[in-house]
Design a protein around this motif. Structure first.
Motif, PDB file in Angstrom:
ATOM      1  N   ASP A  60       0.851  -1.181   0.000  1.00 41.29           N
ATOM      2  CA  ASP A  60       0.000   0.000   0.000  1.00 41.29           C
ATOM      3  C   ASP A  60       0.895   1.242   0.000  1.00 41.29           C
ATOM      4  O   ASP A  60       1.769   1.390   0.845  1.00 41.29           O
ATOM      5  CB  ASP A  60      -0.902  -0.018   1.235  1.00 41.29           C
ATOM      6  CG  ASP A  60      -1.837   1.173   1.265  1.00 41.29           C
ATOM      7  OD1 ASP A  60      -2.203   1.665   0.178  1.00 41.29           O
ATOM      8  OD2 ASP A  60      -2.184   1.623   2.375  1.00 41.29           O
ATOM      9  N   PHE A  61       0.649   2.115  -0.950  1.00 37.28           N
ATOM     10  CA  PHE A  61       1.482   3.314  -1.061  1.00 37.28           C
ATOM     11  C   PHE A  61       0.916   4.447  -0.213  1.00 37.28           C
ATOM     12  O   PHE A  61      -0.288   4.699  -0.209  1.00 37.28           O
ATOM     13  CB  PHE A  61       1.575   3.770  -2.513  1.00 37.28           C
ATOM     14  CG  PHE A  61       2.233   5.114  -2.675  1.00 37.28           C
ATOM     15  CD1 PHE A  61       3.600   5.262  -2.446  1.00 37.28           C
ATOM     16  CD2 PHE A  61       1.503   6.228  -3.036  1.00 37.28           C
ATOM     17  CE1 PHE A  61       4.210   6.499  -2.585  1.00 37.28           C
ATOM     18  CE2 PHE A  61       2.100   7.473  -3.186  1.00 37.28           C
ATOM     19  CZ  PHE A  61       3.457   7.600  -2.952  1.00 37.28           C
ATOM     20  N   TYR A  62       1.830   5.098   0.524  1.00 37.65           N
ATOM     21  CA  TYR A  62       1.465   6.301   1.270  1.00 37.65           C
ATOM     22  C   TYR A  62       2.488   7.381   0.949  1.00 37.65           C
ATOM     23  O   TYR A  62       3.696   7.172   1.118  1.00 37.65           O
ATOM     24  CB  TYR A  62       1.429   6.022   2.775  1.00 37.65           C
ATOM     25  CG  TYR A  62       1.120   7.240   3.610  1.00 37.65           C
ATOM     26  CD1 TYR A  62      -0.020   8.009   3.366  1.00 37.65           C
ATOM     27  CD2 TYR A  62       1.966   7.627   4.644  1.00 37.65           C
ATOM     28  CE1 TYR A  62      -0.305   9.129   4.136  1.00 37.65           C
ATOM     29  CE2 TYR A  62       1.684   8.741   5.415  1.00 37.65           C
ATOM     30  CZ  TYR A  62       0.547   9.492   5.158  1.00 37.65           C
ATOM     31  OH  TYR A  62       0.265  10.607   5.913  1.00 37.65           O
ATOM     32  N   GLU A  63       2.026   8.505   0.450  1.00 35.26           N
ATOM     33  CA  GLU A  63       2.932   9.560   0.002  1.00 35.26           C
ATOM     34  C   GLU A  63       3.649  10.272   1.132  1.00 35.26           C
ATOM     35  O   GLU A  63       4.602  11.023   0.906  1.00 35.26           O
ATOM     36  CB  GLU A  63       2.170  10.598  -0.836  1.00 35.26           C
ATOM     37  CG  GLU A  63       1.072  11.323  -0.094  1.00 35.26           C
ATOM     38  CD  GLU A  63      -0.287  10.677  -0.263  1.00 35.26           C
ATOM     39  OE1 GLU A  63      -1.290  11.406  -0.333  1.00 35.26           O
ATOM     40  OE2 GLU A  63      -0.360   9.437  -0.311  1.00 35.26           O
ATOM     41  N   GLY A  64       3.228  10.053   2.370  1.00 30.69           N
ATOM     42  CA  GLY A  64       3.846  10.709   3.514  1.00 30.69           C
ATOM     43  C   GLY A  64       3.035  11.919   3.954  1.00 30.69           C
ATOM     44  O   GLY A  64       2.237  12.491   3.202  1.00 30.69           O
ATOM     45  N   HIS A  65       3.245  12.331   5.209  1.00 30.03           N
ATOM     46  CA  HIS A  65       2.456  13.422   5.786  1.00 30.03           C
ATOM     47  C   HIS A  65       2.621  14.717   5.004  1.00 30.03           C
ATOM     48  O   HIS A  65       1.640  15.454   4.804  1.00 30.03           O
ATOM     49  CB  HIS A  65       2.867  13.648   7.242  1.00 30.03           C
ATOM     50  CG  HIS A  65       2.624  12.469   8.130  1.00 30.03           C
ATOM     51  ND1 HIS A  65       1.640  11.552   7.890  1.00 30.03           N
ATOM     52  CD2 HIS A  65       3.224  12.076   9.288  1.00 30.03           C
ATOM     53  CE1 HIS A  65       1.635  10.630   8.835  1.00 30.03           C
ATOM     54  NE2 HIS A  65       2.596  10.929   9.703  1.00 30.03           N
ATOM     55  N   PHE A  66       3.828  14.993   4.542  1.00 25.34           N
ATOM     56  CA  PHE A  66       4.072  16.285   3.900  1.00 25.34           C
ATOM     57  C   PHE A  66       3.371  16.375   2.546  1.00 25.34           C
ATOM     58  O   PHE A  66       2.633  17.337   2.269  1.00 25.34           O
ATOM     59  CB  PHE A  66       5.585  16.495   3.755  1.00 25.34           C
ATOM     60  CG  PHE A  66       5.963  17.843   3.211  1.00 25.34           C
ATOM     61  CD1 PHE A  66       5.638  18.992   3.895  1.00 25.34           C
ATOM     62  CD2 PHE A  66       6.645  17.957   2.007  1.00 25.34           C
ATOM     63  CE1 PHE A  66       5.975  20.242   3.398  1.00 25.34           C
ATOM     64  CE2 PHE A  66       6.997  19.196   1.497  1.00 25.34           C
ATOM     65  CZ  PHE A  66       6.659  20.345   2.198  1.00 25.34           C
ATOM     66  N   LEU A  67       3.585  15.390   1.683  1.00 20.04           N
ATOM     67  CA  LEU A  67       2.930  15.419   0.377  1.00 20.04           C
ATOM     68  C   LEU A  67       1.410  15.275   0.513  1.00 20.04           C
ATOM     69  O   LEU A  67       0.657  15.878  -0.263  1.00 20.04           O
ATOM     70  CB  LEU A  67       3.481  14.316  -0.511  1.00 20.04           C
ATOM     71  CG  LEU A  67       4.800  14.620  -1.235  1.00 20.04           C
ATOM     72  CD1 LEU A  67       5.253  13.423  -2.050  1.00 20.04           C
ATOM     73  CD2 LEU A  67       4.666  15.847  -2.125  1.00 20.04           C
ATOM     74  N   LYS A  68       0.961  14.506   1.478  1.00 20.27           N
ATOM     75  CA  LYS A  68      -0.483  14.371   1.694  1.00 20.27           C
ATOM     76  C   LYS A  68      -1.076  15.733   2.026  1.00 20.27           C
ATOM     77  O   LYS A  68      -2.139  16.109   1.494  1.00 20.27           O
ATOM     78  CB  LYS A  68      -0.768  13.393   2.831  1.00 20.27           C
ATOM     79  CG  LYS A  68      -2.260  13.241   3.140  1.00 20.27           C
ATOM     80  CD  LYS A  68      -2.490  12.289   4.298  1.00 20.27           C
ATOM     81  CE  LYS A  68      -3.986  12.104   4.553  1.00 20.27           C
ATOM     82  NZ  LYS A  68      -4.664  13.383   4.882  1.00 20.27           N
ATOM     83  N   MET A  69      -0.403  16.478   2.890  1.00 19.65           N
ATOM     84  CA  MET A  69      -0.896  17.809   3.239  1.00 19.65           C
ATOM     85  C   MET A  69      -0.937  18.714   2.006  1.00 19.65           C
ATOM     86  O   MET A  69      -1.921  19.434   1.771  1.00 19.65           O
ATOM     87  CB  MET A  69       0.008  18.410   4.320  1.00 19.65           C
ATOM     88  CG  MET A  69      -0.294  19.850   4.696  1.00 19.65           C
ATOM     89  SD  MET A  69       0.586  21.072   3.665  1.00 19.65           S
ATOM     90  CE  MET A  69       2.286  20.693   4.101  1.00 19.65           C
ATOM     91  N   LEU A  70       0.119  18.682   1.188  1.00 16.18           N
ATOM     92  CA  LEU A  70       0.166  19.540  -0.005  1.00 16.18           C
ATOM     93  C   LEU A  70      -0.919  19.149  -1.004  1.00 16.18           C
ATOM     94  O   LEU A  70      -1.596  20.007  -1.582  1.00 16.18           O
ATOM     95  CB  LEU A  70       1.540  19.457  -0.648  1.00 16.18           C
ATOM     96  CG  LEU A  70       2.703  20.087   0.140  1.00 16.18           C
ATOM     97  CD1 LEU A  70       4.028  19.829  -0.570  1.00 16.18           C
ATOM     98  CD2 LEU A  70       2.494  21.588   0.332  1.00 16.18           C
ATOM     99  N   PHE A  71      -1.109  17.849  -1.223  1.00 17.05           N
ATOM    100  CA  PHE A  71      -2.140  17.400  -2.158  1.00 17.05           C
ATOM    101  C   PHE A  71      -3.539  17.748  -1.639  1.00 17.05           C
ATOM    102  O   PHE A  71      -4.429  18.118  -2.417  1.00 17.05           O
ATOM    103  CB  PHE A  71      -2.029  15.897  -2.401  1.00 17.05           C
ATOM    104  CG  PHE A  71      -0.868  15.506  -3.276  1.00 17.05           C
ATOM    105  CD1 PHE A  71      -0.036  16.467  -3.839  1.00 17.05           C
ATOM    106  CD2 PHE A  71      -0.598  14.178  -3.555  1.00 17.05           C
ATOM    107  CE1 PHE A  71       1.021  16.115  -4.654  1.00 17.05           C
ATOM    108  CE2 PHE A  71       0.465  13.817  -4.372  1.00 17.05           C
ATOM    109  CZ  PHE A  71       1.281  14.791  -4.918  1.00 17.05           C
ATOM    110  N   ASP A  72      -3.745  17.596  -0.322  1.00 15.88           N
ATOM    111  CA  ASP A  72      -5.038  17.968   0.256  1.00 15.88           C
ATOM    112  C   ASP A  72      -5.314  19.447   0.053  1.00 15.88           C
ATOM    113  O   ASP A  72      -6.455  19.856  -0.215  1.00 15.88           O
ATOM    114  CB  ASP A  72      -5.080  17.630   1.744  1.00 15.88           C
ATOM    115  CG  ASP A  72      -5.144  16.134   1.999  1.00 15.88           C
ATOM    116  OD1 ASP A  72      -5.435  15.376   1.044  1.00 15.88           O
ATOM    117  OD2 ASP A  72      -4.892  15.708   3.147  1.00 15.88           O
TER     118      ASP A  72
END
Length: 726
Positions: free
Chosen positions: A592-604
């Protein structure tokens, strides 16, 4: 004729006659005896020294010593021998301490300063020189001193001399053989404690970093040249403070290994620098406007000593304390940059312990939104003023931690501050979100490989965002292939097909034609650079585009800016040994891929671009643009390749933008004359029209930012892809 010859002989004899040579030693002794006789004969103890002939006598003695050295060459002259054998410097030091006659200490310090500055032969290793010098140092930096000017001159001459002859430092620091033995034994004991921390704790030895720091400081003398220089650096008189800071910089920039060990272990220089930085930071008011903090120019430590600094420091309320803090931060940064590695590392760690962990962290984690905002802005500006790699490493470790393994979705406690800062980018307060995003943008501007690894690259290393076994990109099935074909979910989206109506991508948008340019990192694919660029250019529907109607924002401007940013980020990463091609993933497990907290925040945040304030959108896109321009193959693929086959549940920057476009097309259908309204908003943002209230203003501003961002990404792809072929 005879008379003429006699006159000529007489004149010749007169010319050849020399004046009897002056005996330098006798003259030197006479001047010294005249000084000592003054104390025997005088009865007026209140007469200032400047009203006596003592200053003149001292000057004559110094002139004789300088002249004698020039005459004698390498040999030590008789006057210098007399000075040393009769302990004249010791006597002068005693007279200066007694301040008899009044003002004598100034004259003594001036004599020592000129002696150290004008005599070329090494002197400080001689016991009858360094002992008086040590005593004179103890007379400096006393409370309510009236001799700060002379003290700063004396210490500057002393540090200049130590810089010239570094081996004499141990004499100046009063390091004896016994203390050196104690230092070596304590160092060995400390290393044993580190190896056996469990047993040490059981025995009651100090185990915490703060306890060890206090224990180490208790064994270091808190008097001497370093504390005096720190004290004089606080002087209200700018010339004195400048001379003291210059002296300290001379002292810590000694390059010999033994001298840096002495400074690091036998003086409180690391502790005092960190303590002073912390004191100045605590004086900064908590009521500052973050905009004032961000508007600060780049300050150098000498700035506070210039004549105009007093006027400049009054630019906004509390700015005086802000200027003083950032000037001293630059001074610490300069010291760490010029000091040898061992000393630089200890200074940086002391700053980490006292300032970052002791003061900054509690302020960033507090509950008050006003406090969080101010201290986050100060942190952002502090990052901008930090240039030395050693201090930058400490800042990166403080903010991000040392983890390099892939992040998990539910992981939030491995480094609490990092997690909290990323969460603050999604704060209910837009101003806090913007300010915290600026912290990360400043981090990405620094030449530190760990920052990119910790924030992004560790989660992309295995390329789990791709379907297992897929190539570098989906092969094109002809010119009519769907540009946005990524997942079945997109094909089922009702707005997906609407994007390709004739009104969506009209002929007004100039598309690129770079046929023949292939991606370097996987030659087996047939993705052309022009297709990648055009994929971003064509994302925004034609009725929502307005940039082509404004001459000032032509596509060439985006390419120029992207090229400049690409060169900047490439220069930062040139020594990071990044791979030239993407890592093979044919045998990678289907995790399962998780982009990480930082990229998740930017994409959100990008996903909400149509409902966020304009300034917040600008900051989010600025951070993403900087990430996209870094020349790492995984970053390039994940952020700039529209054709990657995403694994189930994964999203890329392009797929996120597609979702935003789908939402945009649905919402603008309900706005009449949307293109005209967008042009009005654009002219208002450019300052060409006065701002007026308009329905859907936030949405329309978001559309403008979205269009600009897509063009930025297209320009970045345009700049990067051709260069990857060279």
């Amino acid at each position: 004729m005879d008379m003429f010859n006699k006159v000529t002989a007489f004149l010749q004899q007169a010319l050849e006659t020399h004046e009897p040579s002056i005996n330098l030693l006798d003259s030197f002794v006479d001047h010294w005896k005249a000084i000592t006789n003054y104390y025997i004969e005088t009865t007026d103890e209140s007469c200032p020294v400047k009203h006596t002939d003592i200053p003149w006598r001292l000057k004559q003695m110094l002139d004789i010593l300088v002249y004698e050295e020039k005459q004698e060459g390498e040999e030590t002259g008789s006057c210098m021998d007399y000075l040393l054998q009769h302990k004249i410097l010791e006597t002068l030091c005693t007279l200066g301490k007694a301040q008899y006659p009044p003002g004598m200490s100034q004259q003594v310090m001036l004599f020592f300063s000129k002696l150290l500055g004008q005599i070329q032969k090494p002197l400080l290793h001689l016991i009858n020189v360094y002992r008086p010098v040590q005593k004179l140092i103890h007379l400096c930096g006393l409370p309510e001193s009236q001799t700060e000017k002379e003290e700063s001159q004396f210490l500057f001459a002393l540090c200049t001399r130590v810089k010239k002859d570094p081996y004499v430092l141990n004499y100046i620091l009063e390091v004896t053989r016994e203390s050196q033995k104690q230092r070596s034994s304590s160092t060995s004991e400390e290393s044993v404690e580190e190896r056996c921390s469990g047993s040490s704790s059981a025995a009651g030895a100090p185990s915490s970093p703060s306890a060890r720091t206090e224990a180490q400081l208790s064994s270091i003398p808190q008097t001497g040249i370093v504390p005096v220089l720190i004290h004089l650096g606080k002087s209200q008189k700018s010339r004195i403070a400048l001379r003291a800071t210059e002296s300290l910089l001379l002292l810590v920039s000694l390059l010999q290994e033994d001298t840096e060990q002495l400074l690091a272990e036998r003086t409180p220089v690391c502790h005092l620098l960190a303590q002073r930085l912390t004191e100045l930071y605590c004086l900064v008011p908590s009521t500052l406007d973050p905009a004032d903090i961000h508007s600060l120019p780049g300050l150098q430590w000498r700035t506070q000593f210039t004549e105009d600094s007093a006027e400049d420091s009054q630019s906004f309320p509390g700015s005086k304390h802000v200027y003083r803090f950032f000037c001293f931060l630059d001074f610490c940064d300069q010291i760490i940059k010029e000091a040898p590695k061992v000393l630089a590392t200890k200074v940086a760690k002391a700053i980490h312990h006292q300032w970052l962990k002791g003061v900054i962290e509690p302020q960033l984690l507090q509950m008050s939104e006003v406090g969080i905002l101010v201290h986050t802005a100060l942190l952002s500006c502090s990052l901008r003023h930090t240039h030395s790699p050693v201090l930058l490493e400490e800042l990166a470790q403080f903010l991000l931690g040392s983890d390099t393994h892939c992040e998990q979705r539910d992981e939030s406690t491995s480094h609490n501050l990092r997690y909290c800062l990323i969460e603050q980018c999604n704060h209910i307060s837009d101003e806090i979100s913007i300010t915290t995003l600026r912290v990360f943008e400043e981090l990405l501007k620094k030449s530190n490989r760990h920052i990119l690894t910790n924030l992004v690259l560790r989660n992309l290393e295995m390329r789990c965002y791709r379907l297992p076994g897929s190539g570098c990109g989906d092969e094109r099935q002809g010119a009519e292939a769907d540009v946005l074909e990524e997942t079945d979910d997109l094909e089922e989206d009702p707005f997906f097909t609407d994007m390709y109506e004739d009104s969506g991508f009209g002929g007004q948008e100039p598309l690129l034609s770079l046929r023949g340019v292939r991606e370097k990192h996987n030659p087996s694919t047939h993705i052309q650079a022009a297709d990648v660029v055009n994929s971003f250019l064509c994302l925004v529907p034609q009725e929502a585009k307005t940039s082509h109607l404004v001459q000032e924002v032509g596509y060439d401007t985006y390419v120029h800016d992207a090229n400049k940013l690409f060169k900047e980020c490439s220069a930062l990463s040139i020594e990071w040994n990044w791979p030239d091609s993407a890592k093979a993933t044919e045998s990678a497990p289907n995790t399962d891929f998780y982009e990480g907290h930082f990229l998740k925040m930017l994409f959100d945040r990008i996903a909400r671009i149509l409902e966020q304030p304009y300034e917040l959108n600008l900051q989010v896109t600025s951070v993403l643009s900087r990430l996209a321009v870094f020349p790492h193959p995984h970053l390039h693929e994940y952020l700039l390749d529209p054709y990657i086959s995403l694994s189930p549940g994964a999203r890329s920057l392009f797929s996120t933008l597609v979702r935003v476009i789908c939402e945009l097309m649905q919402r603008i259908q309900h706005i009449p004359n949307v293109t005209e309204r967008l042009m009005i908003i654009r002219r208002q943002l450019m300052g060409q029209e006065e701002e007026t209230m308009m329905d859907h203003a936030t949405l329309l501003k978001g559309v403008i930012v979205l269009e600009e961002f897509c063009k930025e990404l297209a320009a970045i792809a345009f700049v990067k892809l051709p260069m990857e072929q060279q």
